[in-house]
Design a protein around this motif. Structure first.
Motif, mmCIF file in Angstrom:
data_model
loop_
_atom_site.group_PDB
_atom_site.id
_atom_site.type_symbol
_atom_site.label_atom_id
_atom_site.label_comp_id
_atom_site.label_asym_id
_atom_site.label_seq_id
_atom_site.Cartn_x
_atom_site.Cartn_y
_atom_site.Cartn_z
ATOM 1 N N ILE A 459 -3.681 6.635 -8.591
ATOM 2 C CA ILE A 459 -2.355 6.071 -8.875
ATOM 3 C C ILE A 459 -1.638 5.726 -7.579
ATOM 4 N N ASN A 460 -1.549 6.696 -6.686
ATOM 5 C CA ASN A 460 -0.902 6.455 -5.398
ATOM 6 C C ASN A 460 -1.943 6.462 -4.288
ATOM 7 N N PRO A 461 -1.906 5.494 -3.391
ATOM 8 C CA PRO A 461 -2.764 5.583 -2.197
ATOM 9 C C PRO A 461 -2.220 6.636 -1.246
ATOM 10 N N SER A 462 -2.907 6.830 -0.146
ATOM 11 C CA SER A 462 -2.488 7.861 0.805
ATOM 12 C C SER A 462 -1.216 7.484 1.550
ATOM 13 N N PHE A 463 -0.885 6.184 1.586
ATOM 14 C CA PHE A 463 0.288 5.729 2.323
ATOM 15 C C PHE A 463 1.122 4.798 1.441
ATOM 16 N N LEU A 464 2.412 5.087 1.355
ATOM 17 C CA LEU A 464 3.351 4.254 0.610
ATOM 18 C C LEU A 464 4.359 3.658 1.585
ATOM 19 N N LEU A 465 4.549 2.341 1.510
ATOM 20 C CA LEU A 465 5.441 1.619 2.422
ATOM 21 C C LEU A 465 6.599 1.007 1.647
ATOM 22 N N PRO A 466 7.657 0.618 2.349
ATOM 23 C CA PRO A 466 8.711 -0.163 1.694
ATOM 24 C C PRO A 466 8.143 -1.492 1.189
ATOM 25 N N MET A 467 8.637 -1.970 0.057
ATOM 26 C CA MET A 467 8.132 -3.210 -0.524
ATOM 27 C C MET A 467 8.275 -4.380 0.456
ATOM 28 N N GLU A 468 9.400 -4.459 1.143
ATOM 29 C CA GLU A 468 9.633 -5.586 2.059
ATOM 30 C C GLU A 468 8.628 -5.583 3.207
ATOM 31 N N LEU A 469 8.300 -4.403 3.731
ATOM 32 C CA LEU A 469 7.355 -4.321 4.839
ATOM 33 C C LEU A 469 5.963 -4.756 4.387
#
Length: 653
Positions: A459-469
């Motif tokens: 479901i979630n990868p190891s890294f979550l970033l801001p959508m804009e980035l």
């Protein structure tokens, strides 16, 4: 030396029935090692498109200088196949060492009377040792070259089957075979000489009179060096078992796969002590049921612990390693299924599609459409490609489990990142720290860690970033999966019918869990297929050797009045008894490793299902027993027929 080598060639010819098993076992072992080596050489020789690489510099550290490395970003990656081949080579090499050592030791131990005669007529212990090592060299040269030739012939077929698969999505061509096959041949020679060396030293230490007197009996004790090493390997195994715990993370599965190997080494070294101890209780019902044949089988197993240990070694090896792998991967799939269930909050999942179109569907309350992005993450001594995802924290918090363990997900703006718990533990990341990365557009950024979030496999990868980035560095990427929340008062089942590609979350979770199990099954086939085939050959080899060298024993039994049926029943119960003892030890290893890996992977996860692949586990045990019994009975029946014809008596038929 030349005369001894010539003598070794002659003795190998005279004892073809003993060394045939060693030849076949070593040839198959070198074949598997050579095949893995030549295929690995093909993956190393493969050169992907030059545009699919990013040059970065590692961070370095107190004891490590920064290094310039090139990281592949192409989907034409063959590292998956390299990993599998390396594991296949390790497992095959491990089994080869034990099988060859036991078969050579068995062949030499079967010639104690001959060796005693040589000592009696003046041969020195050194000459005996050199003669046996020469025999091992003769067999090893022929077997290693045969295995290498077969590996070279089979390499194009293997590469053709492996090309354009998930492990190697490219066309692989054979590389130069000389280096990998030379390594495989060298390993075969070394293994054979090491396997023969221990047996040769034991034979050389026995005096001529003692050798003749004990020609039909084994030494009552094993050497202290063997006991010490057996206990040391046992201690090392126990240490590794203690490391299979929740804090081990992804390392728990490799530990669960390779710890059984150390346990097998330990139990094989201590087998002459362990097998008689376990053989007696297993033989109790046989003795009560069969009386004479069961009692004889028990006496043979207990009185010849070295021979019994050699017969049990391949059964113990494959049952322990295969059983542990099967159970570990099954429990890993159970853990993945539970993690998917607990990590999903949204009732609807959409595979692909246009987020705007889904959001415009009547009845949709919110759409969590993560934006996929890749970057190269730099560490102290390596750099690797990572999968990440741009999210809207406010929406993602309603559709999936991203509640921070530490930090604040609302701060996920600008050049920031949220890291999974497992990755943070491995890399020692903390809130407020930085993760240096280079995006595929060659932009290098230091991402500030603002939150540590729970692991959510699939479901979630190891890294979550801001959508804009994420959108700024991967503008053409499209969401692979969307999590949909219905609007208030909307039935999720009805909403699923309105959205193309939508399925209930429970269905999606089941499909993902099934995919994990299917992938595990493929991994088991690739990892255990060659090893299982080799072990089957080794079991048959060892039992055939054991039965064929007992001709004199069977003749004596017939002359003392035993009927052919009584001898066959004795061999049946003896091989079954050895097989059950070996399977008991393999089962103990499997259960221990399985219990530890399940605890390590399910700690803190409620209501994890338990899936035990009984069919596979019982199939392994049944196959081992069938091979053991069949390989012992077939030569026994042949010997009894030959003995009957030789004596020309009806009662001996």
């Amino acid at each position: 030396m030349t005369q001894l080598f010539f003598l070794s060639r002659q003795t190998v010819g005279r004892h073809r029935h003993l060394y045939a098993g060693s030849f076949v076992a070593l040839a198959v072992g070198v074949f598997l090692l050579g095949l893995a080596a030549t295929a690995t050489a093909a993956t190393i020789a493969y050169r992907g498109p030059s545009a699919g690489h990013i040059a970065v510099t590692t961070l370095g550290g107190p004891d490590t200088e920064p290094q310039h490395v090139s990281v592949s970003t192409s989907d034409q990656d063959v590292s998956g196949l390299q990993t599998v081949l390396s594991m296949v080579g390790a497992i095959s090499g491990f089994i080869t060492i034990f099988v060859i050592a036991s078969t050579f030791a068995f062949a030499v131990a079967s010639r104690r009377r001959e060796l005693g005669l040589l000592r009696l007529i003046g041969a020195t212990p050194g000459q005996i040792r050199r003669m046996i090592l020469g025999e091992a060299l003769v067999v090893a040269l022929a077997a290693s070259i045969t295995g290498a030739v077969l590996a070279q012939l089979a390499t194009p077929l293997l590469l053709a089957k492996a090309s354009y698969t998930e492990l190697a999505p490219v066309k692989l061509e054979p590389a130069s075979p000389w280096v990998p096959l030379s390594i495989a041949v060298a390993i075969g020679l070394v293994v054979a000489l090491l396997g023969a060396r221990a047996a040769a030293r034991r034979a050389g230490k026995v005096g001529p009179i003692d050798a003749l007197r004990e020609a039909s009996l084994e030494p009552p004790r094993i050497g202290p060096v063997r006991v010490v090493f057996g206990l040391l390997f046992m201690a090392g195994s126990i240490l590794l078992l203690t490391l299979i715990r929740p804090s081990s993370g992804e390392a728990a599965v490799p530990l669960a796969m390779f710890t059984p190997m150390l346990l097998v080494i330990s139990l094989t070294l201590l087998a002459p002590l362990v097998i008689p101890f376990l053989g007696r209780p297993w033989a109790a019902p046989l003795v009560a049921w069969t009386s004479v044949s069961g009692r004889l089988a028990r006496s043979n197993v207990v009185a010849a612990p070295r021979r019994s240990a050699s017969l049990a070694a391949p059964i113990l090896t494959i049952s322990a390693i295969a059983g542990s792998m099967v159970l570990s991967l099954s429990f890993a799939a159970d853990s993945a299924a539970a993690t998917l269930r607990d990590g999903m909050l949204a009732p609807i999942v959409v595979n692909g599609g246009d987020p705007a179109k889904v959001a415009a569907t009547p009845g949709v309350g919110a759409v969590d459409a993560g934006h996929p992005v890749q970057f190269v993450r730099m560490a102290a001594d390596y750099a690797q490609l990572e999968e990440a995802e741009g999210i809207d924290p406010a929406v993602a918090a309603r559709t999936r489990q991203v509640t921070p363990i530490s930090g604040n997900l609302a701060a996920l703006t600008g050049n920031t990142v949220a890291v999974s718990k497992e990755t943070a533990g491995f890399e020692h990341y903390r809130v407020g720290g930085e993760v240096p990365v280079t995006f595929l557009d060659r932009t290098t950024v230091k991402l500030k860690i603002v939150a540590i979030v729970p692991d959510a496999f699939g479901i979630n990868p190891s890294f979550l970033l801001p959508m804009e980035l994420a959108r700024a560095h991967a503008p053409k990427a499209q969401p692979e999966v969307m999590y949909v929340l219905p609007a208030a008062g909307t039935d999720p089942a009805e909403l699923v019918q309105r959205i193309q590609g939508a399925v209930p979350a429970a269905v999606w979770e089941a499909e993902q869990a099934a995919g994990v199990r299917k992938g595990n099954q493929l991994g088991l086939i690739l990892l255990l297929g060659p090893a299982a085939l080799y072990s089957a050959i080794a079991i048959a080899n060892t039992l055939l050797m054991g039965s064929l060298q007992r001709r004199q024993e069977f003749v004596t039994s017939r002359l003392l009045g035993a009927t052919p049926n009584q001898i066959r029943r004795m061999v049946l119960w003896e091989s079954s008894l050895v097989g059950m003892v070996a399977l008991s030890l393999g089962t103990a290893i499997t259960v221990t490793v399985g219990a530890l890996i399940r605890h390590a992977m399910t700690a803190g996860v409620p209501d994890v299902p338990v899936t035990i692949p009984w069919g596979v586990l019982l199939g392994i045990a049944g196959l081992c027993l069938t091979l053991a019994v069949g390989s012992a009975l077939a030569p026994t029946a042949y010997i009894l027929r030959v003995v009957g014809r030789a004596h020309g008596a009806p009662g001996l038929d």
